[in-house]
Design a protein around this motif. Structure first.
Motif, PDB file in Angstrom:
ATOM      1  N   GLY A  76       0.804  -1.216   0.000  1.00  0.00           N
ATOM      2  CA  GLY A  76       0.000   0.000   0.000  1.00  0.00           C
ATOM      3  C   GLY A  76       0.838   1.268   0.000  1.00  0.00           C
ATOM      4  N   TRP A  77       0.252   2.329  -0.505  1.00  0.00           N
ATOM      5  CA  TRP A  77       0.967   3.610  -0.572  1.00  0.00           C
ATOM      6  C   TRP A  77       1.060   4.287   0.786  1.00  0.00           C
ATOM      7  N   ILE A  78       0.022   4.104   1.627  1.00  0.00           N
ATOM      8  CA  ILE A  78      -0.063   4.888   2.849  1.00  0.00           C
ATOM      9  C   ILE A  78       0.909   4.405   3.918  1.00  0.00           C
ATOM     10  N   VAL A  79       1.459   3.219   3.762  1.00  0.00           N
ATOM     11  CA  VAL A  79       2.395   2.686   4.758  1.00  0.00           C
ATOM     12  C   VAL A  79       3.842   3.002   4.407  1.00  0.00           C
ATOM     13  N   ARG A  80       4.042   3.801   3.381  1.00  0.00           N
ATOM     14  CA  ARG A  80       5.399   4.159   2.972  1.00  0.00           C
ATOM     15  C   ARG A  80       5.847   5.445   3.656  1.00  0.00           C
ATOM     16  N   GLU A  81       7.106   5.562   3.831  1.00  0.00           N
ATOM     17  CA  GLU A  81       7.675   6.754   4.455  1.00  0.00           C
ATOM     18  C   GLU A  81       7.349   7.989   3.615  1.00  0.00           C
ATOM     19  N   GLY A  82       6.864   9.043   4.278  1.00  0.00           N
ATOM     20  CA  GLY A  82       6.539  10.290   3.595  1.00  0.00           C
ATOM     21  C   GLY A  82       5.187  10.314   2.923  1.00  0.00           C
ATOM     22  N   ALA A  83       4.320   9.336   3.180  1.00  0.00           N
ATOM     23  CA  ALA A  83       3.020   9.269   2.512  1.00  0.00           C
ATOM     24  C   ALA A  83       2.123  10.452   2.849  1.00  0.00           C
ATOM     25  N   GLU A  84       2.421  11.155   3.947  1.00  0.00           N
ATOM     26  CA  GLU A  84       1.587  12.308   4.325  1.00  0.00           C
ATOM     27  C   GLU A  84       1.628  13.430   3.293  1.00  0.00           C
ATOM     28  N   ASP A  85       2.665  13.480   2.506  1.00  0.00           N
ATOM     29  CA  ASP A  85       2.810  14.527   1.501  1.00  0.00           C
ATOM     30  C   ASP A  85       2.247  14.030   0.173  1.00  0.00           C
ATOM     31  N   PHE A  86       0.957  14.323  -0.082  1.00  0.00           N
ATOM     32  CA  PHE A  86       0.290  13.820  -1.273  1.00  0.00           C
ATOM     33  C   PHE A  86       0.941  14.335  -2.554  1.00  0.00           C
ATOM     34  N   ALA A  87       1.547  15.488  -2.486  1.00  0.00           N
ATOM     35  CA  ALA A  87       2.158  16.067  -3.684  1.00  0.00           C
ATOM     36  C   ALA A  87       3.364  15.260  -4.152  1.00  0.00           C
ATOM     37  N   LYS A  88       3.896  14.430  -3.276  1.00  0.00           N
ATOM     38  CA  LYS A  88       5.110  13.680  -3.626  1.00  0.00           C
ATOM     39  C   LYS A  88       4.881  12.170  -3.651  1.00  0.00           C
ATOM     40  N   LEU A  89       3.635  11.745  -3.788  1.00  0.00           N
ATOM     41  CA  LEU A  89       3.364  10.318  -3.761  1.00  0.00           C
ATOM     42  C   LEU A  89       4.012   9.563  -4.919  1.00  0.00           C
ATOM     43  N   VAL A  90       4.213  10.254  -6.049  1.00  0.00           N
ATOM     44  CA  VAL A  90       4.850   9.559  -7.174  1.00  0.00           C
ATOM     45  C   VAL A  90       6.373   9.577  -7.087  1.00  0.00           C
ATOM     46  N   ASP A  91       6.900  10.183  -6.022  1.00  0.00           N
ATOM     47  CA  ASP A  91       8.321  10.003  -5.717  1.00  0.00           C
ATOM     48  C   ASP A  91       8.428   8.724  -4.894  1.00  0.00           C
ATOM     49  N   TYR A  92       8.252   7.608  -5.549  1.00  0.00           N
ATOM     50  CA  TYR A  92       8.032   6.321  -4.902  1.00  0.00           C
ATOM     51  C   TYR A  92       9.095   6.030  -3.850  1.00  0.00           C
ATOM     52  N   ALA A  93       8.622   5.645  -2.675  1.00  0.00           N
ATOM     53  CA  ALA A  93       9.516   5.404  -1.543  1.00  0.00           C
ATOM     54  C   ALA A  93       9.751   3.908  -1.377  1.00  0.00           C
ATOM     55  N   ASP A  94      10.991   3.525  -1.191  1.00  0.00           N
ATOM     56  CA  ASP A  94      11.326   2.121  -0.945  1.00  0.00           C
ATOM     57  C   ASP A  94      11.246   1.759   0.532  1.00  0.00           C
ATOM     58  N   THR A  95      11.203   2.760   1.385  1.00  0.00           N
ATOM     59  CA  THR A  95      11.178   2.503   2.826  1.00  0.00           C
ATOM     60  C   THR A  95       9.756   2.645   3.363  1.00  0.00           C
ATOM     61  N   HIS A  96       9.492   1.883   4.426  1.00  0.00           N
ATOM     62  CA  HIS A  96       8.175   1.877   5.050  1.00  0.00           C
ATOM     63  C   HIS A  96       8.152   2.786   6.273  1.00  0.00           C
ATOM     64  N   ALA A  97       6.940   3.122   6.686  1.00  0.00           N
ATOM     65  CA  ALA A  97       6.756   3.753   7.989  1.00  0.00           C
ATOM     66  C   ALA A  97       7.259   2.790   9.062  1.00  0.00           C
ATOM     67  N   PRO A  98       7.614   3.299  10.234  1.00  0.00           N
ATOM     68  CA  PRO A  98       8.281   2.445  11.230  1.00  0.00           C
ATOM     69  C   PRO A  98       7.377   1.376  11.835  1.00  0.00           C
ATOM     70  N   GLY A  99       8.025   0.359  12.399  1.00  0.00           N
ATOM     71  CA  GLY A  99       7.337  -0.670  13.150  1.00  0.00           C
ATOM     72  C   GLY A  99       6.458  -1.553  12.295  1.00  0.00           C
ATOM     73  N   ALA A 100       5.302  -1.927  12.850  1.00  0.00           N
ATOM     74  CA  ALA A 100       4.395  -2.862  12.183  1.00  0.00           C
ATOM     75  C   ALA A 100       3.494  -2.195  11.160  1.00  0.00           C
ATOM     76  N   ARG A 101       3.627  -0.909  10.936  1.00  0.00           N
ATOM     77  CA  ARG A 101       2.725  -0.186  10.032  1.00  0.00           C
ATOM     78  C   ARG A 101       2.769  -0.712   8.609  1.00  0.00           C
ATOM     79  N   ARG A 102       3.885  -1.280   8.188  1.00  0.00           N
ATOM     80  CA  ARG A 102       3.970  -1.801   6.822  1.00  0.00           C
ATOM     81  C   ARG A 102       2.940  -2.915   6.585  1.00  0.00           C
ATOM     82  N   PHE A 103       2.443  -3.533   7.673  1.00  0.00           N
ATOM     83  CA  PHE A 103       1.492  -4.635   7.558  1.00  0.00           C
ATOM     84  C   PHE A 103       0.041  -4.171   7.603  1.00  0.00           C
ATOM     85  N   ASP A 104      -0.191  -2.851   7.687  1.00  0.00           N
ATOM     86  CA  ASP A 104      -1.562  -2.336   7.690  1.00  0.00           C
ATOM     87  C   ASP A 104      -2.291  -2.729   6.411  1.00  0.00           C
TER      88      ASP A 104
END
Length: 382
Positions: A239-267
């Motif tokens: 999912g897009w929302i579990v990636r680092e920096g997802a809060e900035d909608f203007a940069k969502l297509v700057d695809y992030a390889d890292t996840h938000a911390p902890g278990a959030r990647r499994f949301d």
């Protein structure tokens, strides 16, 4: 019995005075405050231009995550938001190891969601599923402890068996399992929120609970504890929302390889669930405010009263070490197969599971509800 008539909890729920709802293990009713929060969220959804991105997409689910973590005795970083127990169990199965020939232990007649996923894993990885059975005067804990050994790769069990109410001593099972290098996966749907959960003593690898029963949340809300050792694993979704920096909608297509911390990647996807999260949050806040030790005592009082009321009619509990909040009564020979439906006509809601009648009260139940239950039994069985 006096505590049952003086609590005042009934007014917090939309349950008629002349109805005995003794069926929380089937579905917990929403508290009024949760239903009101849900209605407000639907009203807001009519005007999406007024929905704050940060608040509804991020802040609200983070508040729910934080509240849920207290039920596990964990930190918010350890909790993933999931739609169902089956989703959490599938996540666990995808991230745990099993060698050819090893066993995955389940319980006989365990809830299906915690069986099918292990059958598939065993089939695909050369293992086997072993369903532990117990004798009539043996507890589930004793049966599981006898089955553990060096061949045990995963133990996938509940804390409370859904059809007989038997409680498992998870700290003891976990300690023995760790001696053999095994991994522990728990389905806490029928227990979380009814008593303290000792995370430090139990040390599960994964533990999931669907929220719509004892946690009194809307349907399609669940919580997955993931031990820190597994939090860099592979989620079921990307999912897009579990990636680092997802809060900035203007940069969502700057695809992030890292996840938000902890278990959030499994949301789960769409974990913000605008119409569900506000209601779920209110339910969890209310339950946590009660204190888990006090809640366990109150629920034990109610199941004891129901057992006492049913005994003169030949119903009894034969489950060794049954959970305090969970009563499964053996039915006399000749009991109608549709007894639960017949009791419903007397404004009594319970569940029938095979040869047992499952009676699962909560704080909204009073002495009057137990009396109504007993009267309905007499009318149908005497």
């Amino acid at each position: 019995m006096s505590a049952m008539t003086s609590t005042g909890y009934r007014s917090l729920f939309e349950i008629p005075d002349d109805f005995a709802y003794l069926n929380c293990a089937y579905m917990g009713p929403l508290p009024r405050v949760a239903a009101e929060a849900g209605r407000r969220s639907y009203d807001q959804r009519q005007t999406p231009w007024e929905i704050g991105v940060q608040e509804q997409f991020f802040d609200a689910p983070e508040a729910l995550r934080a509240e849920a973590s207290g039920f596990f005795g964990a930190t918010p970083d350890d909790i993933a938001l999931v739609p169902a127990a089956s989703y959490g169990l599938a996540t666990a199965a995808a991230n745990l190891r099993i060698e050819p020939g090893q066993e995955i232990l389940t319980l006989a007649e365990q809830f299906p969601s915690n069986v099918y996923v292990w059958r598939r894993k065993a089939e695909s990885e050369g293992g086997k599923v072993r369903a532990v059975t117990r004798s009539a005067n043996q507890s589930w804990t004793e049966a599981v402890m006898e089955a553990l050994g060096p061949q045990t790769a995963i133990v996938a069990i509940p804390e409370v068996h859904w059809s007989d109410g038997g409680r498992l001593d998870l700290p003891a099972i976990s300690a023995e399992l760790r001696q053999h290098g095994g991994q522990l996966v728990l389905d806490l749907t029928q227990s979380l929120g009814t008593a303290p959960f000792d995370l430090a003593a139990i040390q599960p690898d994964f533990a999931v609970a669907a929220g719509y029963k004892w946690l009194l949340t809307p349907y399609t809300v669940g919580f997955l504890y993931i031990a820190p050792a597994h939090q860099s694993g592979r989620p079921l979704e990307e999912g897009w929302i579990v990636r680092e920096g997802a809060e900035d909608f203007a940069k969502l297509v700057d695809y992030a390889d890292t996840h938000a911390p902890g278990a959030r990647r499994f949301d789960m996807g769409e974990r913000s669930a605008f119409q569900l999260v506000p209601a779920a949050l209110e339910s969890l806040k209310w339950l946590r405010s009660l204190g888990f030790e006090a809640l366990r005592g109150e629920l034990a009082e109610r199941t004891a009263a129901a057992e006492e009321a049913a005994r003169p009619l030949g119903l009894y509990s034969d489950t060794p070490d049954r959970a305090a909040h969970y009563l499964c009564l053996v039915l006399p020979d000749g009991t109608p197969a549709d007894l639960a439906q017949r009791l419903q006509r007397h404004n009594v809601s319970v569940s029938q599971r095979g040869r047992r009648l499952r009676v699962t009260p909560h704080l909204y139940n009073s002495t009057q509800d137990i009396d109504r239950f007993a009267a309905a039994l007499r009318a149908e069985l005497a």
